[in-house]
Design a protein around this motif. Structure first.
Motif, PDB file in Angstrom:
ATOM      1  N   GLN A   1       0.861  -1.181   0.000  1.00 37.72           N
ATOM      2  CA  GLN A   1       0.000   0.000   0.000  1.00 37.72           C
ATOM      3  C   GLN A   1       0.894   1.227   0.000  1.00 37.72           C
ATOM      4  O   GLN A   1       1.704   1.429   0.909  1.00 37.72           O
ATOM      5  N   ILE A   2       0.746   2.048  -1.041  1.00 39.75           N
ATOM      6  CA  ILE A   2       1.607   3.215  -1.230  1.00 39.75           C
ATOM      7  C   ILE A   2       0.812   4.479  -0.906  1.00 39.75           C
ATOM      8  O   ILE A   2      -0.270   4.707  -1.462  1.00 39.75           O
ATOM      9  N   PHE A   3       1.355   5.296  -0.022  1.00 39.78           N
ATOM     10  CA  PHE A   3       0.763   6.589   0.307  1.00 39.78           C
ATOM     11  C   PHE A   3       1.542   7.669  -0.456  1.00 39.78           C
ATOM     12  O   PHE A   3       2.764   7.774  -0.315  1.00 39.78           O
ATOM     13  N   ILE A   4       0.841   8.442  -1.261  1.00 38.59           N
ATOM     14  CA  ILE A   4       1.473   9.477  -2.090  1.00 38.59           C
ATOM     15  C   ILE A   4       1.140  10.831  -1.485  1.00 38.59           C
ATOM     16  O   ILE A   4      -0.032  11.198  -1.345  1.00 38.59           O
ATOM     17  N   ILE A   5       2.199  11.576  -1.111  1.00 39.62           N
ATOM     18  CA  ILE A   5       2.037  12.847  -0.405  1.00 39.62           C
ATOM     19  C   ILE A   5       2.350  13.985  -1.357  1.00 39.62           C
ATOM     20  O   ILE A   5       3.452  14.064  -1.923  1.00 39.62           O
ATOM     21  N   ARG A   6       1.368  14.856  -1.537  1.00 41.11           N
ATOM     22  CA  ARG A   6       1.535  16.039  -2.383  1.00 41.11           C
ATOM     23  C   ARG A   6       1.191  17.299  -1.580  1.00 41.11           C
ATOM     24  O   ARG A   6       0.634  17.215  -0.499  1.00 41.11           O
ATOM     25  N   GLY A   7       1.516  18.427  -2.180  1.00 47.26           N
ATOM     26  CA  GLY A   7       1.178  19.692  -1.540  1.00 47.26           C
ATOM     27  C   GLY A   7       2.364  20.269  -0.775  1.00 47.26           C
ATOM     28  O   GLY A   7       3.501  19.807  -0.888  1.00 47.26           O
ATOM     29  N   ASN A   8       2.077  21.255   0.047  1.00 47.49           N
ATOM     30  CA  ASN A   8       3.118  21.959   0.779  1.00 47.49           C
ATOM     31  C   ASN A   8       2.752  22.081   2.247  1.00 47.49           C
ATOM     32  O   ASN A   8       1.576  22.084   2.620  1.00 47.49           O
ATOM     33  N   LEU A   9       3.777  22.178   3.061  1.00 47.26           N
ATOM     34  CA  LEU A   9       3.579  22.369   4.496  1.00 47.26           C
ATOM     35  C   LEU A   9       4.627  23.342   4.995  1.00 47.26           C
ATOM     36  O   LEU A   9       5.780  23.308   4.554  1.00 47.26           O
TER      37      LEU A   9
END
Length: 536
Positions: free
Chosen positions: A291-299
Motif C-alpha cells: 500500500q503506497i501513500f502518495i504525499i503532495r502539496g506543501n507544508l
C-alpha cells in the motif's frame, strides 16, 4: 424500633443533602418528601412505592411530549426478579447501539475461556538457532492487535532460541469470510457510518497513521507511517515552504486530526484550521501487494500533520509488522510476506511458537464504554465464524444469536439482528429482552466485571457528560444508543435502598435530543427510588 427511627433520620438527612446538591433535578422535592419520607419502610409494603414510581415515570413521559414517537420503557428489580415498571416492553424497536449488549451477551456465551487468541506457529524444524521453514500467523478476530503486541511476541519467539527464519511469514485470514464491509454484509439501504475493514487478522484497528512534517525550507516533506510494516510505503512529492506567520511561532508544532463522536464511534476528520498550505494524501495498492501513500502539496517549516487511512490489505500489513518486530528483536527473516495457500492452512498446535492472548473483557470495555462500532462488527464476525452451518458469517451470526438467546431463555419474539454494532436501522429489539440479558449476565460469575464495562453517568464513556450533579451521577451505569431517529439507554442502577435495578429505554422518532432528556430524567428518578410504608 430504634433501628427503624435511626434509618429514617439517616435517609432523610442523606436525601435532603442530595437535593441541595442536585439543583438541576426536575423531580419536585415536595412530591418526593410528601410521598416517601414517612414512617417507614418495608419492602413487603412496596405497593404504594411502586405506584408512586409508576406515576412519576408516566409524568416524565407525558411531559416529554412523545407525540409521533414509538417508545418502550422497562424497569426491572434484579434483586426481586420482577418488573417495577413496564410499558410497551414487548414492542420491537430499533435499538441503535444498545444492540452491542446483544453482541456482548452472545460472545460471552461462546468464548468460555473469555479470551481471543492469535497464534503464531511454524511449518518446519528448528536446528541450531535457525528455523528451517515458515512462520504463520492465524487471525481469529482480535480487534485490538497492535504493533506492541507483535513486539512482545517477537521476544517470545527469540527466546525459543531462534535467530534466523529461512522461509516466509504467511498470514492465514480464513477464519472470517471474504466480505469485510459491514455496509455490504448487512444489506442495508444506507451506510450510516463507514468502518475500517472487518478482518480476522488486523493491526492498529486497520488504520495507518501517516505523519507529515515540514523540514528545511525547499526540501521534500519528512514522512513516516505507523504501524511499521514493509507493506506500507510512501512517495513524497510535497515540499516545505519557509513561510511562518509570526503569530504561529511556537504554538502549532504538531496537529493531530480532530476526533468526533458520531453514532457511538470515534473517527477522524482533517483539522480545518485556516492554513494556506495543504497536504493531500492518496493511497493505492501496487503489484507487489504494497500500500503506497502518495504525499503532495506543501507544508510550512516546523509544522506537522497526521492523517489516518484504512488499510487495504490488513493481513499483509500485519505480517509486515511481525517481520519488523522480529528484526528489532534480533531475529532475521530471509523470506517475504505472503498469504497462505489452501494447503498451508493446517494449524498444528505442536508447532506453536507463541500466542497473543486478548482478555475478552478488555475488548468489551472499549466496545461498550465508547460504543465502538468497529469492535462490535469484529465480534459479530466471530459469532458467525463459530457457526459451522453457514459459510457466510452474516447468516451464521444471525442464526447463532437467535439460538443462544432462546437457549438462555431471553424473550426473542420480534427480535431481528442485522449487525453487531447497531448501525443498521433494521435491527429490532425489545426492552424486555434487554433487561433479561442484563439479568442473565448479572447472575454469572463475571457479571459485575461486565457491568463495569458499561459507561458511568457523569464520569466516563458515552455517559460522561450526562446526568452530572444528579442522583444518577456515578451510580447509573449504562449502554447508550443513537441514530438520527433513535435514542436508547440500557443498564443498571442502584436505588437508595441498595436495590439493583436493570432498566431499558428505547425511543424511535424524530426528536433525539428530547429523548435523551427524558432518559436522563428517568435515570435520575430510578436512581433515587426507595420503598416506604404504604399507610402514609
Amino acid at each position: 424500633m430504634k433501628l427503624r427511627l435511626l434509618y429514617t433520620i439517616l435517609l432523610i438527612a442523606i436525601t435532603s443533602n442530595l437535593f441541595s446538591q442536585k439543583k438541576n433535578s426536575k423531580i419536585e422535592k415536595t412530591v418526593v418528601i410528601e410521598e416517601t419520607f414517612l414512617p417507614l419502610i418495608s419492602k413487603s409494603d412496596s405497593a404504594h412505592s411502586i405506584k408512586a414510581l409508576t406515576r412519576d415515570i408516566d409524568n416524565i413521559i407525558q411531559r416529554g411530549g412523545l407525540n409521533n414517537t414509538d417508545y418502550s420503557v422497562a424497569v426491572y428489580s434484579l434483586d426481586e426478579g420482577k418488573f417495577l415498571y413496564k410499558k410497551n416492553e414487548n414492542k420491537s424497536l430499533t435499538p441503535a447501539s444498545t444492540t452491542k449488549l446483544v453482541t456482548s451477551f452472545v460472545v460471552l456465551n461462546l468464548l468460555k475461556n473469555q479470551q481471543i487468541h492469535t497464534p503464531i506457529y511454524h511449518n518446519g524444524k528448528i536446528e541450531k538457532n535457525t528455523l528451517y521453514g515458515d512462520l504463520i500467523i492465524y487471525g481469529k478476530g482480535d480487534p485490538l492487535l497492535s504493533q506492541r503486541d507483535f513486539d512482545s511476541i517477537a521476544v517470545v519467539i527469540k527466546n525459543r532460541g531462534i535467530k534466523t527464519v529461512t522461509g516466509n511469514i504467511y498470514v492465514d485470514d480464513s477464519y472470517f469470510d471474504d466480505n469485510t464491509s459491514r455496509f455490504k454484509y448487512s444489506r442495508d439501504a444506507d451506510e450510516v457510518e463507514a468502518l475500517a475493514p472487518i478482518t480476522p487478522l488486523s493491526i492498529e484497528r486497520n488504520k495507518a497513521l501517516v505523519t507529515v512534517r515540514g523540514g528545511s525550507s525547499g526540501s521534500y516533506l519528512d514522512c513516516d507511517v505507523y504501524p511499521n510494516s514493509e507493506s506500507l510505503k510512501y512517495l513524497v512529492y510535497g515540499k516545505t515552504t519557509g513561510y511562518i506567520e509570526e503569530k504561529e511561532k511556537g504554538n502549532r508544532n504538531y496537529v493531530e486530526p480532530l476526533i468526533k463522536q458520531q453514532y457511538g464511534d470515534a473517527f477522524n476528520f482533517e483539522d480545518t484550521d485556516n492554513d494556506a498550505y495543504r497536504v493531500s494524501i492518496s493511497s493505492s495498492m501496487n503489484d507487489e501487494n504494497e500500500q503506497i501513500f502518495i504525499i503532495r502539496g506543501n507544508l510550512r517549516k516546523g509544522r506537522s500533520r497526521a492523517y489516518r487511512y484504512y488499510l487495504k490489505d490488513p493481513a499483509i500489513a500485519t505480517a509486515g509488522v511481525l517481520k519488523s518486530s522480529l528484526s528489532k528483536a534480533g531475529v532475521k527473516v530471509l523470506g517475504g510476506i505472503e498469504k497462505c495457500s489452501e494447503n498451508q492452512k493446517s494449524f498444528d498446535s505442536k508447532n506453536t511458537l507463541g500466542i497473543i492472548k486478548r482478555d475478552l473483557f478488555e475488548v468489551l470495555d472499549v466496545l461498550n464504554k465508547n460504543s465502538d462500532n468497529y469492535i462490535a462488527e469484529n465480534l459479530f464476525k466471530i459469532i458467525g465464524a463459530h457457526n459451522p452451518l453457514f459459510d457466510d458469517n452474516y447468516y451464521g451470526a444471525q442464526d447463532l444469536t437467535y439460538k443462544i438467546l432462546k437457549n438462555q431463555k431471553i424473550p426473542s419474539k420480534g427480535l431481528y439482528i442485522n449487525d453487531g454494532s447497531g448501525l443498521s436501522r433494521r435491527n429490532l429489539v425489545t426492552t424486555e429482552a434487554l433487561v433479561k440479558i442484563i439479568e442473565n449476565i448479572s447472575k454469572q460469575s463475571y457479571g459485575e466485571r461486565f457491568i463495569q464495562c458499561l459507561a458511568i453517568a457523569g464520569s466516563d464513556g458515552t455517559l460522561r457528560k450526562r446526568m452530572k450533579n444528579t442522583a444518577a451521577e456515578d451510580i447509573l451505569i449504562g449502554k447508550t444508543g443513537t441514530l438520527r431517529n433513535v435514542s436508547a439507554l440500557t443498564g443498571v442502577t442502584t436505588t437508595l435502598d441498595g436495590e439493583k435495578l436493570a432498566y431499558a429505554f428505547i425511543f424511535n422518532g424524530n426528536n433525539v435530543g428530547k429523548y435523551k432528556s427524558v432518559e436522563n430524567e428517568l435515570g435520575e428518578l430510578i436512581s433515587q427510588f426507595f420503598y416506604f410504608n404504604e399507610e402514609h
